[in-house]
Design a protein around this motif. Structure first.
Motif, PDB file in Angstrom:
ATOM      1  N   THR A  63       0.482  -1.377   0.288  1.00  0.00           N
ATOM      2  CA  THR A  63      -0.175  -0.020  -0.150  1.00  0.00           C
ATOM      3  C   THR A  63       0.465   1.348  -0.139  1.00  0.00           C
ATOM      4  O   THR A  63       0.472   2.106  -1.034  1.00  0.00           O
ATOM      5  CB  THR A  63      -1.258  -0.623   1.566  1.00  0.00           C
ATOM      6  N   LYS A  64       2.043   0.669   0.644  1.00  0.00           N
ATOM      7  CA  LYS A  64       2.651   2.481   0.722  1.00  0.00           C
ATOM      8  C   LYS A  64       2.944   2.752  -0.230  1.00  0.00           C
ATOM      9  O   LYS A  64       3.795   3.569  -0.913  1.00  0.00           O
ATOM     10  CB  LYS A  64       3.883   2.226   2.245  1.00  0.00           C
ATOM     11  N   GLU A  65       4.009   1.682  -0.781  1.00  0.00           N
ATOM     12  CA  GLU A  65       4.885   1.733  -2.654  1.00  0.00           C
ATOM     13  C   GLU A  65       3.618   2.624  -3.710  1.00  0.00           C
ATOM     14  O   GLU A  65       4.324   3.225  -4.297  1.00  0.00           O
ATOM     15  CB  GLU A  65       4.729   0.210  -2.943  1.00  0.00           C
ATOM     16  N   LYS A  66       2.218   1.385  -3.993  1.00  0.00           N
ATOM     17  CA  LYS A  66       1.011   2.220  -4.320  1.00  0.00           C
ATOM     18  C   LYS A  66       0.948   3.646  -3.789  1.00  0.00           C
ATOM     19  O   LYS A  66       1.366   4.568  -4.990  1.00  0.00           O
ATOM     20  CB  LYS A  66       0.136   1.658  -4.046  1.00  0.00           C
ATOM     21  N   ASN A  67       1.027   4.034  -2.639  1.00  0.00           N
ATOM     22  CA  ASN A  67       0.839   5.922  -2.718  1.00  0.00           C
ATOM     23  C   ASN A  67       1.684   6.547  -3.107  1.00  0.00           C
ATOM     24  O   ASN A  67       1.476   7.491  -3.695  1.00  0.00           O
ATOM     25  CB  ASN A  67       0.658   5.668  -0.934  1.00  0.00           C
TER      26      ASN A  67
END
Length: 157
Positions: A63-67
């Motif tokens: 999720t952190k990478e997508k954001n």
């Protein structure tokens, strides 16, 4: 045989052995079994908790990478839009600057013309009348001295 079948058979065998053992040995065996069961329970629970924590950590990382990708993409878009706006403002300001310079040139050139005219209009110290140049009351014409229409010469006469 399956692992569960083996565990069941071992459990049945363990119960029969406990039934035939003397009482003091039974108590020690029960204590050991309870300790082992507790250790196994703790190990399994820790393993499951660790596994769930790892899964949550992986999901959080994804999720952190997508954001981060979304934010970076939107940041690039915002940067491009800001650059476009700044370039248009720069163009408009250069137009305004040029118009201001032209206006300033016109004002300064008209000021120079007016100043040069005004310089000609300013009298010098030698052109200012003195007290002796001012007419006295005796030099002022009276009503008798003013010419009338009869005093004027005509072309024919």
């Amino acid at each position: 045989m399956d692992k569960k079948d083996v565990e069941k058979a071992a459990l049945k065998a363990g119960k029969k052995i406990i039934d035939h053992t003397p009482e003091p040995v039974k108590e020690k065996v029960e204590e050991k079994i309870k300790e082992k069961a507790k250790e196994k329970f703790v190990e399994k629970t820790e393993g499951k908790l660790q596994e769930k924590a790892n899964e949550a950590s992986e999901k959080l990382q994804e999720t952190k990478e997508k954001n981060a990708q979304k934010v970076h993409g939107k940041g690039e878009d915002a940067k491009e839009k800001l650059q476009d706006v700044l370039l248009s403002v720069k163009g408009k300001l250069s137009d305004v600057k040029e118009a201001g310079e032209n206006f300033q040139e016109k004002v300064s050139s008209s000021d120079d013309k007016e100043k040069s005219k005004n310089k000609r209009k300013i009298k010098g110290a030698n052109q200012i009348k003195k007290a002796t140049d001012i007419k006295s009351s005796t030099k002022i014409k009276s009503s008798n001295d003013i010419k009338s229409s009869t005093d004027l010469k005509t072309m024919g006469s």
